[in-house]
Design a protein around this motif. Structure first.
Motif, PDB file in Angstrom:
ATOM      1  N   GLY A 177       0.786  -1.228   0.000  1.00  0.00           N
ATOM      2  CA  GLY A 177       0.000   0.000   0.000  1.00  0.00           C
ATOM      3  C   GLY A 177       0.814   1.273   0.000  1.00  0.00           C
ATOM      4  N   SER A 178       1.947   1.256   0.700  1.00  0.00           N
ATOM      5  CA  SER A 178       2.706   2.496   0.876  1.00  0.00           C
ATOM      6  C   SER A 178       4.164   2.394   0.463  1.00  0.00           C
ATOM      7  N   GLY A 179       4.658   1.180   0.267  1.00  0.00           N
ATOM      8  CA  GLY A 179       6.035   0.991  -0.133  1.00  0.00           C
ATOM      9  C   GLY A 179       6.934   0.578   1.015  1.00  0.00           C
ATOM     10  N   VAL A 180       7.979  -0.175   0.684  1.00  0.00           N
ATOM     11  CA  VAL A 180       8.976  -0.571   1.669  1.00  0.00           C
ATOM     12  C   VAL A 180       9.675   0.682   2.192  1.00  0.00           C
ATOM     13  N   GLY A 181       9.823   0.770   3.523  1.00  0.00           N
ATOM     14  CA  GLY A 181      10.487   1.911   4.115  1.00  0.00           C
ATOM     15  C   GLY A 181       9.586   3.092   4.405  1.00  0.00           C
ATOM     16  N   SER A 182       8.320   2.992   4.008  1.00  0.00           N
ATOM     17  CA  SER A 182       7.357   4.058   4.307  1.00  0.00           C
ATOM     18  C   SER A 182       7.071   4.095   5.805  1.00  0.00           C
ATOM     19  N   ASP A 183       6.456   5.183   6.263  1.00  0.00           N
ATOM     20  CA  ASP A 183       6.106   5.295   7.673  1.00  0.00           C
ATOM     21  C   ASP A 183       5.211   4.149   8.107  1.00  0.00           C
ATOM     22  N   SER A 184       4.246   3.785   7.268  1.00  0.00           N
ATOM     23  CA  SER A 184       3.335   2.695   7.587  1.00  0.00           C
ATOM     24  C   SER A 184       4.074   1.370   7.671  1.00  0.00           C
ATOM     25  N   TRP A 185       4.962   1.149   6.728  1.00  0.00           N
ATOM     26  CA  TRP A 185       5.730  -0.106   6.710  1.00  0.00           C
ATOM     27  C   TRP A 185       6.599  -0.223   7.952  1.00  0.00           C
ATOM     28  N   ILE A 186       7.309   0.846   8.289  1.00  0.00           N
ATOM     29  CA  ILE A 186       8.184   0.822   9.462  1.00  0.00           C
ATOM     30  C   ILE A 186       7.372   0.658  10.736  1.00  0.00           C
ATOM     31  N   ALA A 187       6.217   1.311  10.819  1.00  0.00           N
ATOM     32  CA  ALA A 187       5.371   1.170  12.008  1.00  0.00           C
ATOM     33  C   ALA A 187       4.943  -0.274  12.203  1.00  0.00           C
ATOM     34  N   ASN A 188       4.599  -0.947  11.125  1.00  0.00           N
ATOM     35  CA  ASN A 188       4.196  -2.352  11.230  1.00  0.00           C
ATOM     36  C   ASN A 188       5.380  -3.249  11.569  1.00  0.00           C
ATOM     37  N   LEU A 189       6.546  -2.915  11.045  1.00  0.00           N
ATOM     38  CA  LEU A 189       7.753  -3.669  11.386  1.00  0.00           C
ATOM     39  C   LEU A 189       8.065  -3.530  12.876  1.00  0.00           C
ATOM     40  N   GLU A 190       7.991  -2.314  13.380  1.00  0.00           N
ATOM     41  CA  GLU A 190       8.274  -2.079  14.794  1.00  0.00           C
ATOM     42  C   GLU A 190       7.236  -2.749  15.692  1.00  0.00           C
ATOM     43  N   GLU A 191       5.981  -2.729  15.243  1.00  0.00           N
ATOM     44  CA  GLU A 191       4.933  -3.397  16.016  1.00  0.00           C
ATOM     45  C   GLU A 191       5.192  -4.894  16.103  1.00  0.00           C
ATOM     46  N   PHE A 192       5.584  -5.479  14.989  1.00  0.00           N
ATOM     47  CA  PHE A 192       5.874  -6.910  15.019  1.00  0.00           C
ATOM     48  C   PHE A 192       7.031  -7.214  15.960  1.00  0.00           C
ATOM     49  N   ASP A 193       8.097  -6.438  15.872  1.00  0.00           N
ATOM     50  CA  ASP A 193       9.256  -6.699  16.705  1.00  0.00           C
ATOM     51  C   ASP A 193       8.905  -6.600  18.195  1.00  0.00           C
ATOM     52  N   ALA A 194       8.076  -5.623  18.555  1.00  0.00           N
ATOM     53  CA  ALA A 194       7.650  -5.491  19.950  1.00  0.00           C
ATOM     54  C   ALA A 194       6.792  -6.670  20.376  1.00  0.00           C
ATOM     55  N   GLY A 195       5.888  -7.110  19.499  1.00  0.00           N
ATOM     56  CA  GLY A 195       5.065  -8.273  19.805  1.00  0.00           C
ATOM     57  C   GLY A 195       5.886  -9.536  19.928  1.00  0.00           C
ATOM     58  N   LEU A 196       6.916  -9.637  19.100  1.00  0.00           N
ATOM     59  CA  LEU A 196       7.810 -10.797  19.173  1.00  0.00           C
ATOM     60  C   LEU A 196       8.525 -10.830  20.514  1.00  0.00           C
ATOM     61  N   ALA A 197       8.942  -9.663  20.993  1.00  0.00           N
ATOM     62  CA  ALA A 197       9.610  -9.603  22.296  1.00  0.00           C
ATOM     63  C   ALA A 197       8.681 -10.091  23.395  1.00  0.00           C
ATOM     64  N   ARG A 198       7.446  -9.669  23.361  1.00  0.00           N
ATOM     65  CA  ARG A 198       6.474 -10.106  24.373  1.00  0.00           C
ATOM     66  C   ARG A 198       6.266 -11.611  24.312  1.00  0.00           C
ATOM     67  N   LEU A 199       6.158 -12.138  23.100  1.00  0.00           N
ATOM     68  CA  LEU A 199       5.945 -13.571  22.938  1.00  0.00           C
ATOM     69  C   LEU A 199       7.124 -14.361  23.517  1.00  0.00           C
ATOM     70  N   LEU A 200       8.330 -13.935  23.186  1.00  0.00           N
ATOM     71  CA  LEU A 200       9.506 -14.680  23.636  1.00  0.00           C
ATOM     72  C   LEU A 200       9.671 -14.627  25.153  1.00  0.00           C
ATOM     73  N   ARG A 201       9.267 -13.519  25.764  1.00  0.00           N
ATOM     74  CA  ARG A 201       9.344 -13.424  27.222  1.00  0.00           C
ATOM     75  C   ARG A 201       8.387 -14.378  27.920  1.00  0.00           C
ATOM     76  N   SER A 202       7.301 -14.739  27.227  1.00  0.00           N
ATOM     77  CA  SER A 202       6.222 -15.497  27.861  1.00  0.00           C
ATOM     78  C   SER A 202       6.160 -16.954  27.441  1.00  0.00           C
ATOM     79  N   LEU A 203       7.094 -17.407  26.616  1.00  0.00           N
ATOM     80  CA  LEU A 203       7.041 -18.774  26.106  1.00  0.00           C
ATOM     81  C   LEU A 203       7.180 -19.804  27.225  1.00  0.00           C
ATOM     82  N   PRO A 204       6.394 -20.878  27.176  1.00  0.00           N
ATOM     83  CA  PRO A 204       6.630 -22.001  28.087  1.00  0.00           C
ATOM     84  C   PRO A 204       7.970 -22.665  27.772  1.00  0.00           C
ATOM     85  N   ALA A 205       8.483 -23.413  28.717  1.00  0.00           N
ATOM     86  CA  ALA A 205       9.726 -24.142  28.484  1.00  0.00           C
ATOM     87  C   ALA A 205       9.503 -25.246  27.451  1.00  0.00           C
ATOM     88  N   GLY A 206      10.550 -25.577  26.726  1.00  0.00           N
ATOM     89  CA  GLY A 206      10.484 -26.704  25.797  1.00  0.00           C
ATOM     90  C   GLY A 206       9.898 -26.397  24.445  1.00  0.00           C
TER      91      GLY A 206
END
Length: 382
Positions: A220-249
């Protein structure tokens, strides 16, 4: 591993060598980390992708459109991924480098030639059918006959779950690539992370989490656009939350289906307004950077020669057995038609007679053979 990998000589194309790991190996390797006896598991694939055994559950994360080179270029926006930057492996997706083809390859372990998922759209009964939806077409299991990893697991009484928005539950692509898994609807990234964690804590052996928003923003907006970067940053933050909360194994593996480039609108050629391309062509399908050309009966050679003359060095054009060499053995080459046009540089080919103005105007596109489109990441996160 990637048996039958491409051996064609296409100067400038980033193609895998025989034996190189592909997106088709990711699930096979992941399964081997929890039980090498599982249907579809491959210890060879696991070794090639740096996946160690000893886990009890598998979490697969696929980030649509987040190619390897994009992670490298925008790593400053991803503190979570930056911490594992040295562990991220670069492997190849399939040809064409697009969602319908690649996610089905991920979900089945087979290349598009075998799955018939050979692009964004295909010629079907005189019109163009979108393979993400398959509206008005055959059942996904009829179009795509290869059993998925999830079907094979279900046959062995091993449960799996797919976490993605509710609208994807009955889509053509879900039916083609992910059938056999239980669909868990979740909309926002936070909701998807929470749903994946619930499944893992409940003991589901294999969980697949899909994030499409980066790809959507790129289109919709192109790689590197404000929208693209915002979604990239959102994913990275969500990934951090997921990894902090993972069960063992839990063995957590992240990958993507393809990369993306920003095209130059001045280098996009419209078949509808180019007589030398339009003449003798029955239908154009595929997508901007991976075009399927179906010529009128008896005119394929003539049409291909004209397209080669007009497009010159702006595209790789393959036909005959070369198509199967690129996409793999099977019926998929017949679906593509007489020849396949893969854009070089920042250009592409469209047809305004069948494509919408919004599709033609997309700044971010993929499908071709450049390293930016073909290279995808694989990283073991836990």
């Amino acid at each position: 591993m990637s048996e039958g990998a491409v051996t064609l000589h296409l100067p400038g194309a980033d193609l895998p060598r025989v034996g190189d790991p592909l997106i088709t190996d990711v699930v096979a390797g992941g399964l081997a980390t929890i039980d090498p006896a599982l249907p579809g598991a491959s210890t060879q694939a696991a070794a090639s992708l740096g996946m160690e055994t000893g886990a009890h559950q598998l979490l697969l994360i696929l980030v649509d459109g987040l190619g390897y080179e994009l992670i490298e270029e925008y790593v400053g926006h991803t503190p979570t991924l930056r911490r594992v930057r040295g562990d991220v492996r670069s492997i190849h997706t399939v040809v064409p480098s697009t969602t319908a083809a690649a996610i089905t390859a991920f979900g089945t372990g087979e290349r598009p030639g075998a799955t018939n998922m050979v692009g964004f759209s295909v010629a079907y009964r005189g019109t163009v059918m979108n393979l993400l939806a398959m509206e008005g077409g055959p059942a996904p299991s009829e179009w795509q006959p290869v059993p998925t990893y999830f079907e094979r697991l279900a046959a062995a009484d091993v449960a799996s779950a797919v976490v993605s928005p509710a609208r994807f539950a009955g889509s053509g692509l879900t039916g083609a690539a992910l059938r056999g898994a239980r669909h868990v609807p979740a909309e926002t990234l936070d909701e998807r992370v929470s749903a994946a964690l619930r499944e893992l804590r409940a003991g589901t052996p294999v969980v697949y989490l899909y994030w499409s928003e980066i790809d959507h923003a790129g289109h919709g907006s192109g790689v590197g656009s404000d929208s693209w970067i915002a979604n990239l940053e959102e994913f990275d933050a969500g990934l951090a939350r997921l990894l902090r909360s993972l069960p063992a194994g839990v063995r957590t593996v992240m990958t993507a289906d393809h990369g993306m480039i920003n095209v130059d609108a001045s280098q996009i050629v419209d078949v509808a307004s180019a007589p030398a391309l339009r003449e003798g062509v029955r239908i154009v399908a595929g997508e901007t950077r991976a075009v399927h050309v179906h010529a009128d009966a008896g005119r394929a050679d003539e049409v291909e020669a004209r397209w080669r003359d007009v497009l010159g060095e702006s595209a790789w054009i393959v036909s005959g057995e070369a198509i199967s060499a690129l996409i793999g053995a099977g019926d998929g080459a017949a679906v593509i038609g007489d020849f396949l046009v893969l854009a070089r540089g920042r250009g592409g080919v469209v047809d305004s007679r069948t494509q919408s103005a919004s599709a033609i105007a997309m700044p971010g596109v993929h499908g071709s053979l450049t390293s930016t489109e073909m290279r995808i990441p694989v990283v073991v996160l836990s």
